[in-house]
Write a protein that holds these residues in place. Structure first.
Motif: not given
Lengths: 106, 200
Positions: A62-70, A75-80, B52-54
Motif C-alpha cells: 500500500q503506497g510507500d509502505l512496501l518500500l519501507f518494508v523492503f 538492512l536486516l539481511a545486510g546486517g545478518a 537467499v532472502f535478499a
C-alpha cells in the motif's frame, strides 16, 4: 587451443544463445513498463483462467509502505550477512590459523 | 516463482504442501546433524539464508524485455549447504516474504517451496556435481548449476500454474506457453546472475 577449452567455449556460446534468443524474439512485444512477471504473467494467466489473486494476509503493498518494508528487510539481511560473515570468514579464519600454529608448535 | 495468495485452487495448493513438507523435514534433520558436527555451519546457514532472502526478493529489471523478475539464490545455497538444507533456507525466506513483503502467499507457500526450494536446490546441486564429475572447472560448473537451476525454478512454477489453472488435460500446451512467457525475462536474468560474483 585444447579440445576441452573449445568444448567449454561452445557450451558457453550455446547457453548465451539459449538465454538471449527468446528475449530477441520477444523484443517490442512487452509493455515496457517494468511490471514484475509475478504480476504480468502469473496473475494475468490466473485471471484469464478465472482466478483472482487475493491481497496477502498482512498487506504491505500500500503506497510507500512496501518500500519501507523492503528497506528494513534489506538492512536486516545486510546486517545478518555482515555479522555472520565476520563470524565465519574473519573469526573462523583466525581460529583456524591459531589451531594450525599450535599444531605446528609455533 | 512467487505465486500470490489465491492464484492456485485450494486442492492444488494443498497438493504442493506434501513434497514441500517432506523435503523440509529432511532438510531440518540434515541441518541438525551437520550443525552438531560442525557448529560453524549454523553461521554459514545464516549467511546463505540472508543471501537467499535478499537475492530472491530483489527485483532486477530486464530492459530488453521491459519487465522485472527475481533471481532465486537456491542453486548457490544448495552448492554451499547441500540441497535439502537449502530447501529449509528457501522455506524460511518464502515465509517471511509471504508474511511481510507481499510476495507469494501462505496458501501458495508449499507450491513456492517446491519451485524455488526443491527444484532450484536439487537441480542446481545435481548439475553442479554432474559438471564436476565431467571434469568442468569450478567456475563452469557453478555457472551451469546456477543457470539451469534458475530456469528449473520457472519451469516448475509453469508446471504448478498449468496444473492448477488448466488441469492435466491441457498440461503440455499450457506449460509451453507459460514457460515460453517466462523465458524472455528469465533467460537473460539467469545468465546475468551467473556472471556476477554472487551468481545464484
Amino acid at each position: 587451443m585444447s579440445l576441452r577449452r573449445i568444448a567449454t567455449v561452445l557450451v558457453f556460446v550455446a547457453v548465451v544463445a539459449a538465454a538471449v534468443t527468446p528475449t530477441a524474439l520477444h523484443r517490442g512485444k512487452g509493455a515496457g513498463d517494468y511490471v514484475g512477471i509475478d504480476e504480468s504473467i502469473m496473475e494475468a494467466r490466473a485471471q484469464e483462467a478465472g482466478r483472482e489473486a487475493r491481497p496477502p494476509f498482512i498487506n504491505t503493498d500500500q503506497g510507500d509502505l512496501l518500500l519501507f518494508v523492503f528497506t528494513v528487510g534489506g538492512l536486516l539481511a545486510g546486517g545478518a550477512l555482515g555479522y555472520l560473515g565476520r563470524m565465519v570468514f574473519v573469526e573462523g579464519a583466525t581460529s583456524r590459523e591459531r589451531t594450525r600454529s599450535m599444531v605446528d608448535g609455533r | 516463482m512467487h505465486l500470490a495468495e489465491g492464484v492456485l485452487p485450494v486442492e492444488w495448493a494443498a497438493v504442493w504442501f506434501a513434497p514441500a513438507a517432506a523435503t523440509t523435514v529432511i532438510g531440518v534433520r540434515k541441518l541438525r546433524s551437520k550443525t552438531t558436527q560442525i557448529p560453524q555451519r549454523k553461521a554459514l546457514t545464516g549467511i546463505m539464508g540472508a543471501s537467499v532472502f535478499a537475492i530472491s526478493l530483489m527485483p532486477i529489471p530486464v530492459p530488453v524485455a521491459g519487465s522485472v523478475s527475481h533471481p532465486c539464490g537456491t542453486p548457490l545455497a544448495a552448492i554451499v549447504l547441500g540441497p535439502f538444507v537449502s530447501v529449509v533456507v528457501a522455506a524460511v525466506s518464502l515465509l517471511f516474504q509471504a508474511l511481510f513483503f507481499a510476495h507469494g502467499g501462505l496458501s501458495t507457500w508449499g507450491a513456492n517451496i517446491v519451485s524455488e526450494g526443491v527444484a532450484g536446490s536439487l537441480v542446481g546441486a545435481g548439475v553442479f556435481l554432474g559438471s564436476r564429475r565431467l571434469g568442468l572447472s569450478l567456475f563452469a560448473s557453478g555457472f551451469l548449476a546456477g543457470f539451469i537451476g534458475d530456469l528449473s525454478v520457472y519451469a516448475v512454477t509453469a508446471l504448478e500454474l498449468s496444473l492448477g489453472l488448466f488441469g492435466v488435460s491441457e498440461l503440455g500446451r499450457q506449460w509451453v506457453s507459460l514457460f515460453g512467457a517466462f523465458l524472455p525475462v528469465q533467460g537473460p536474468l539467469a545468465l546475468g546472475r551467473r556472471c556476477s560474483p554472487v551468481g545464484s
